[in-house]
Design a protein around this motif. Structure first.
Motif, PDB file in Angstrom:
ATOM      1  N   PRO A 313       0.802  -1.231   0.000  1.00 51.62           N
ATOM      2  CA  PRO A 313       0.000   0.000   0.000  1.00 51.62           C
ATOM      3  C   PRO A 313       0.834   1.280   0.000  1.00 51.62           C
ATOM      4  O   PRO A 313       0.305   2.351  -0.308  1.00 51.62           O
ATOM      5  N   GLU A 314       2.120   1.198   0.345  1.00 54.14           N
ATOM      6  CA  GLU A 314       2.995   2.364   0.270  1.00 54.14           C
ATOM      7  C   GLU A 314       3.490   2.601  -1.153  1.00 54.14           C
ATOM      8  O   GLU A 314       4.040   3.664  -1.453  1.00 54.14           O
ATOM      9  N   ILE A 315       3.312   1.607  -2.023  1.00 52.62           N
ATOM     10  CA  ILE A 315       3.799   1.682  -3.401  1.00 52.62           C
ATOM     11  C   ILE A 315       2.651   1.836  -4.390  1.00 52.62           C
ATOM     12  O   ILE A 315       2.696   2.678  -5.292  1.00 52.62           O
ATOM     13  N   ILE A 316       1.624   1.016  -4.219  1.00 46.92           N
ATOM     14  CA  ILE A 316       0.489   1.026  -5.145  1.00 46.92           C
ATOM     15  C   ILE A 316      -0.523   2.064  -4.674  1.00 46.92           C
ATOM     16  O   ILE A 316      -1.064   1.968  -3.568  1.00 46.92           O
ATOM     17  N   GLN A 317      -0.769   3.049  -5.506  1.00 43.46           N
ATOM     18  CA  GLN A 317      -1.740   4.099  -5.215  1.00 43.46           C
ATOM     19  C   GLN A 317      -2.996   3.807  -6.038  1.00 43.46           C
ATOM     20  O   GLN A 317      -3.020   4.047  -7.249  1.00 43.46           O
ATOM     21  N   PRO A 318      -4.038   3.254  -5.414  1.00 47.00           N
ATOM     22  CA  PRO A 318      -5.225   2.825  -6.167  1.00 47.00           C
ATOM     23  C   PRO A 318      -5.814   3.956  -7.005  1.00 47.00           C
ATOM     24  O   PRO A 318      -6.024   5.070  -6.520  1.00 47.00           O
ATOM     25  N   GLY A 319      -6.047   3.652  -8.269  1.00 47.10           N
ATOM     26  CA  GLY A 319      -6.592   4.644  -9.176  1.00 47.10           C
ATOM     27  C   GLY A 319      -5.566   5.603  -9.729  1.00 47.10           C
ATOM     28  O   GLY A 319      -5.896   6.468 -10.550  1.00 47.10           O
TER      29      GLY A 319
END
Length: 389
Positions: A313-319
């Motif tokens: 979640p620190e790398i993948i920014q949803p949207g």
């Protein structure tokens, strides 16, 4: 006795072969820090049969004498050379934790400066009544802990003070770096609407999510989404490999699935990243920390789909540069299908992925953070500064 070199350290870690993420990452860091730092190596690598990997946390009798040879060698080095230690093998599983406890108790002098670089999440050890105390003891023996992301540190606040930690992301091997021109060319010529090219890179362990991707692929085909799914990674057992192949046949996906096994040649792997649109890693591995494969994918302009697990979640920014999903075939398939139904979304996410890599994860940035950290450790201890400079 060999003369001390400027800024010389001892490094306890795993080095290739085998060519897995941790061993390659450790070797790359030591090369990246040259010539400012040089390292005497204590190699703890287990070398399985060709084409296989050892699953972490499983006891193998042949590993016991190997481990004692490694610990004895490290003790010899620390006795012979009064140098600081980069401990790059700190483990998050119980058997590795026992090795770490024995190593610190027998091979590392009590007052020796030690920078621990954690490749694994430590949450399961911290939550265990059995291992919590020994983990706390190890945190008091080390000078500093380096975590790849803040989410790996937060659960340990009760035993590890803020001033004893540093946050430095993992790094991408220089041989895998893609130029901005290469990524722009990829964006200009990609044809997402005709067929999505999907990529998984990682050990072929059930916890990594590769099997769930197969089921998601079946749903994609059933809903008419054209794709090719490429796997890169080694097997733990031949039984797992056979079962995986059978499942591909049962789902009727033989034409859509390609499995390359482990790839040693960095240029081959680099070209795979550049030729694929999406990187998929729906991992729930209990000691997952910060998979370098995701950083490699960002570097090549791949949109990323992963799970809300470890540092993802620190790398993948949803949207923005991808999606976070549960490790469930339906959710994975729906996230992938978004890009086929809306190709412009992929172009936007791919550009954002590359931009994030340049701003936060480029090796030049990581190198500078490590140099500043190791120099700070040396300068904080006067007698150490005299030895290493």
């Amino acid at each position: 006795m060999m003369p001390h070199q400027p800024s010389q350290w001892i490094c306890a870690g795993r080095f290739p072969p085998p060519y897995d993420g941790q061993s390659l990452l450790t070797q790359e860091l030591l090369e990246l820090l040259s010539p400012e730092f040089s390292f005497i190596r204590a190699d703890a690598t287990a070398r399985p049969p060709e084409g296989r990997i050892y699953a972490p946390g499983r006891l193998r009798l042949r590993r016991i004498p190997e481990m004692f040879r490694y610990i004895h060698h490290l003790r010899w080095l620390t006795t012979r050379y009064p140098l600081p230690i980069l401990y790059a093998i700190f483990s998050g599983n119980p058997l590795g934790h026992i090795r770490d406890c024995v190593t610190f108790a027998w091979a590392i002098p009590r007052r020796r400066p030690v920078v621990v670089w954690t490749h694994n999440a430590l949450l399961s050890l911290h939550a265990s009544p059995l291992w919590h105390r020994t983990l706390h003891w190890l945190t008091r023996r080390a000078t500093l802990f380096v975590f790849a992301g803040r989410s790996l540190y937060e659960p340990l606040r009760d035993i590890l003070p803020e001033e004893q930690i540093a946050i430095i992301p993992n790094l991408v091997r220089r041989a895998l770096l893609c130029s901005q021109t290469e990524v722009e060319r990829k964006l200009a010529h990609a044809d997402v609407s005709s067929r999505l090219r999907l990529l998984f890179v990682g050990h072929m362990l059930p916890e990594k999510g590769g099997w769930q991707l197969l089921e998601a692929a079946f749903l994609l085909r059933r809903h008419g989404v054209p794709f090719q799914l490429t796997y890169v990674g080694g097997w733990v057992t031949s039984h797992d490999a056979s079962a995986f192949t059978r499942r591909i046949a049962e789902l009727g996906l033989s034409r859509q699935i390609v499995h390359h096994g482990s790839i040693r040649d960095p240029e081959t792997l680099r070209q795979l990243y550049l030729s694929h649109h999406l990187f998929l890693l729906p991992t729930k591995h209990p000691t997952e920390a910060q998979p370098t494969s995701i950083l490699e994918a960002l570097n090549a302009g791949c949109a990323v789909i992963g799970t809300p697990h470890a540092t993802l979640p620190e790398i993948i920014q949803p949207g923005v540069n991808g999606f976070l999903v549960l490790q469930h075939p339906r959710e994975i398939a729906e996230a992938i299908a978004h890009y086929w139904h809306n190709p412009n979304l992929w172009y936007s996410h791919a550009r954002a992925a590359r931009q994030l890599f340049v701003e936060r994860f480029h090796p030049d940035r990581i190198r500078q953070q490590w140099i500043e950290l190791l120099r700070r450790v040396q300068q904080s201890i006067p007698e150490l500064a005299q030895v290493t400079t």
